[in-house]
Design a protein around this motif. Structure first.
Motif, PDB file in Angstrom:
ATOM      1  N   GLU A   1     -96.934   4.626 -18.837  1.00 58.10           N
ATOM      2  CA  GLU A   1     -96.954   5.896 -18.103  1.00 58.10           C
ATOM      3  C   GLU A   1     -95.614   6.608 -18.339  1.00 58.10           C
ATOM      4  O   GLU A   1     -94.585   6.148 -17.860  1.00 58.10           O
ATOM      5  CB  GLU A   1     -97.167   5.686 -16.594  1.00 58.10           C
ATOM      6  N   CYS A   2     -95.632   7.713 -19.038  1.00 62.92           N
ATOM      7  CA  CYS A   2     -94.426   8.513 -19.270  1.00 62.92           C
ATOM      8  C   CYS A   2     -94.138   9.377 -18.046  1.00 62.92           C
ATOM      9  O   CYS A   2     -95.008  10.128 -17.599  1.00 62.92           O
ATOM     10  CB  CYS A   2     -94.618   9.399 -20.497  1.00 62.92           C
TER      11      CYS A   2
ATOM     12  N   GLU B   1     -92.110  19.568 -21.196  1.00 63.49           N
ATOM     13  CA  GLU B   1     -93.223  18.870 -21.843  1.00 63.49           C
ATOM     14  C   GLU B   1     -92.965  17.366 -21.814  1.00 63.49           C
ATOM     15  O   GLU B   1     -91.835  16.914 -22.018  1.00 63.49           O
ATOM     16  CB  GLU B   1     -93.385  19.351 -23.283  1.00 63.49           C
ATOM     17  N   LEU B   2     -94.035  16.605 -21.542  1.00 62.76           N
ATOM     18  CA  LEU B   2     -93.980  15.152 -21.591  1.00 62.76           C
ATOM     19  C   LEU B   2     -94.973  14.660 -22.633  1.00 62.76           C
ATOM     20  O   LEU B   2     -96.055  15.236 -22.783  1.00 62.76           O
ATOM     21  CB  LEU B   2     -94.364  14.519 -20.245  1.00 62.76           C
TER      22      LEU B   2
ATOM     23  N   LYS C   1     -99.914  13.782 -23.384  1.00 66.19           N
ATOM     24  CA  LYS C   1     -99.264  15.052 -23.702  1.00 66.19           C
ATOM     25  C   LYS C   1     -99.550  16.014 -22.562  1.00 66.19           C
ATOM     26  O   LYS C   1    -100.712  16.360 -22.312  1.00 66.19           O
ATOM     27  CB  LYS C   1     -99.743  15.621 -25.029  1.00 66.19           C
ATOM     28  N   SER C   2     -98.510  16.422 -21.840  1.00 67.19           N
ATOM     29  CA  SER C   2     -98.715  17.258 -20.669  1.00 67.19           C
ATOM     30  C   SER C   2     -97.420  18.005 -20.356  1.00 67.19           C
ATOM     31  O   SER C   2     -96.531  18.118 -21.199  1.00 67.19           O
ATOM     32  CB  SER C   2     -99.160  16.399 -19.480  1.00 67.19           C
TER      33      SER C   2
ATOM     34  N   VAL D   1     -89.476  13.322 -23.036  1.00 67.14           N
ATOM     35  CA  VAL D   1     -89.437  14.441 -22.110  1.00 67.14           C
ATOM     36  C   VAL D   1     -88.523  15.500 -22.717  1.00 67.14           C
ATOM     37  O   VAL D   1     -87.402  15.210 -23.145  1.00 67.14           O
ATOM     38  CB  VAL D   1     -88.929  14.034 -20.710  1.00 67.14           C
ATOM     39  N   GLN D   2     -89.026  16.710 -22.756  1.00 68.63           N
ATOM     40  CA  GLN D   2     -88.302  17.831 -23.341  1.00 68.63           C
ATOM     41  C   GLN D   2     -86.908  17.955 -22.738  1.00 68.63           C
ATOM     42  O   GLN D   2     -86.724  17.817 -21.527  1.00 68.63           O
ATOM     43  CB  GLN D   2     -89.096  19.117 -23.098  1.00 68.63           C
ATOM     44  N   ASN D   3     -85.918  18.208 -23.582  1.00 66.45           N
ATOM     45  CA  ASN D   3     -84.519  18.426 -23.208  1.00 66.45           C
ATOM     46  C   ASN D   3     -83.791  17.161 -22.774  1.00 66.45           C
ATOM     47  O   ASN D   3     -82.598  17.220 -22.439  1.00 66.45           O
ATOM     48  CB  ASN D   3     -84.371  19.486 -22.101  1.00 66.45           C
ATOM     49  N   ILE D   4     -84.485  16.030 -22.783  1.00 66.99           N
ATOM     50  CA  ILE D   4     -83.824  14.771 -22.408  1.00 66.99           C
ATOM     51  C   ILE D   4     -83.791  13.813 -23.587  1.00 66.99           C
ATOM     52  O   ILE D   4     -82.745  13.236 -23.894  1.00 66.99           O
ATOM     53  CB  ILE D   4     -84.517  14.130 -21.194  1.00 66.99           C
TER      54      ILE D   4
END
Length: 295
Positions: A140-141, A212-213, A224-225, A281-284
Motif C-alpha cells: 500500500e503506497c 500523485e502516488l 496510480k492515484s 509520491v510526487q515531489n518526495i
C-alpha cells in the motif's frame, strides 16, 4: 528542503540535504562554517529546519557534496509511533469491501491502527516474507505526514502548524494474519513499514492534496492515484488522533492507500521473495525495497 539520513564509507548515519542527484553533508558543512545545526534528522524535526536552510543560503562547495549513487540512504528517522489510516480513499473502500470483507459504507470517522517502530526499514532494506506466517503479503503506497510539534487535543483549524513535512510509507500487510478484525499483527511485523527515502519539508510541498502516488512491483504499475482523493484530510486526521493521543515530534501518520492493492486483483497478486516494490509520491521520491525469504 529534501532532508535525508545517509551513510557512506564509515557507515555512520549523517544528516543530509538532497539537491538534485547529490547529497550535502550538513554536519561537515556546518563544521567548516562554524555553524550549529541538528546532528540528526529527528533533531532537525524537533528544532525546525531554519538553521539548515540558513546554512544552504550560500553556495555549497563540491567538497561537501556526494553523488547520491555513492551513499546509502537510511530511513529518515525512527518514529516514536506510526499511526496508520485505513480505508481513506473511496475506491480502496470499495475494493476492500469486495475482497477483504470490510464495511462497504464509507467510514464516518478515521479508521486508525498502529505499527511499532520495529516495523520501520529504510530504502533498499528488505521486506521480510515469512512463508510460515503469510501467503498474502500485500502493498500500500501512502503519503506519510511527519509531526514536528507536540500535538494534544489540536483542533483541525490549527493542525497544520504541527506538520514538519512529508514522506512515503509502504504499508505492508499480511492479509491472512488479521485476527478477529484486529490489524496490528497483520501490519506490524518487522519490516512492514518501509519509510523514506526522504522528508520534504511542508513549506516546500505546496498543496499536499495535489500529489500523485504510484506503486510498481517488478516495474509493473499496480497503484496510480492522487492525494486529492483522500477522504479524511490531514487536519481532520490530526484532530481525531490527538483528541485522545499525544503526537510527538517525529511521529508519522500514514494517510491511507488508494486502490490497487494486491488483494484486489483477480486472482489476487501478492508479494513473493525476489520481488522489488517501488512506492512513489510526487515531489518526495521513490521508496524501493526488495522482498526476501525470511524463513
Amino acid at each position: 528542503m529534501l532532508l535525508v539520513t545517509f551513510s557512506s564509507d564509515d557507515n555512520e548515519d549523517r544528516l543530509g540535504v538532497q539537491l538534485d542527484n547529490e547529497v550535502v553533508d550538513v554536519g561537515a558543512l556546518a563544521s567548516a562554517r562554524h555553524a550549529t545545526v541538528p546532528a540528526t534528522l529527528l533533531e532537525a524535526v524537533r528544532m525546525g529546519g531554519d538553521g539548515i536552510a540558513a546554512l544552504l543560503s550560500d553556495p555549497v562547495p563540491g567538497a561537501f557534496r556526494r553523488p547520491i549513487k555513492d551513499v546509502t540512504l537510511r530511513a529518515p528517522l525512527r518514529p516514536g509511533k506510526v499511526i496508520g489510516v485505513g480505508l481513506n480513499y473511496t475506491e480502496h473502500v470499495a475494493e476492500s469491501a469486495r475482497t477483504l470483507d470490510t464495511d462497504k459504507e464509507l467510514p464516518q470517522r478515521p479508521v486508525l491502527f498502529s505499527k511499532p517502530a520495529t516495523a520501520v526499514v529504510g530504502p533498499g532494506e528488505p521486506i521480510q516474507h515469512n512463508g510460515d506466517l503469510t501467503a498474502q503479503l500485500d502493498w500500500e503506497c501512502e503519503l506519510a505526514v511527519v509531526i514536528g510539534r507536540t500535538a494534544k487535543r489540536v483542533p483541525a483549524e490549527s493542525a497544520m502548524r504541527h506538520v514538519f513535512g512529508y514522506s512515503i510509507v509502504n504499508d505492508i500487510s499480511a492479509r491472512d494474519q488479521r485476527r478477529s478484525g484486529q490489524w496490528f499483527y497483520s501490519k506490524g511485523q518487522d519490516s512492514f513499514a518501509p519509510f523514506g527515502p526522504a522528508i520534504r519539508t511542508a513549506d516546500d510541498v505546496g498543496d499536499p492534496y495535489a500529489l500523485e502516488l504510484s506503486l510498481r512491483v517488478n516495474g509493473e504499475v499496480k497503484q496510480k492515484s492522487s492525494t486529492k482523493y483522500m477522504l479524511f484530510r490531514i487536519p481532520e486526521l490530526i484532530a481525531d488522533i490527538t483528541a485522545g493521543m499525544t503526537l510527538e515530534p517525529g511521529d508519522v501518520i500514514a494517510t491511507g492507500s488508494p486502490a490497487g492493492v494486491g488483494a484486489s486483483f483477480t486472482p489476487p497478486q501478492y508479494l513473493k521473495p525476489g520481488d522489488v516494490v517501488e512506492a512513489t509520491v510526487q515531489n518526495i521520491g521513490t521508496l524501493r525495497n526488495p522482498v526476501v525469504d525470511a524463513r
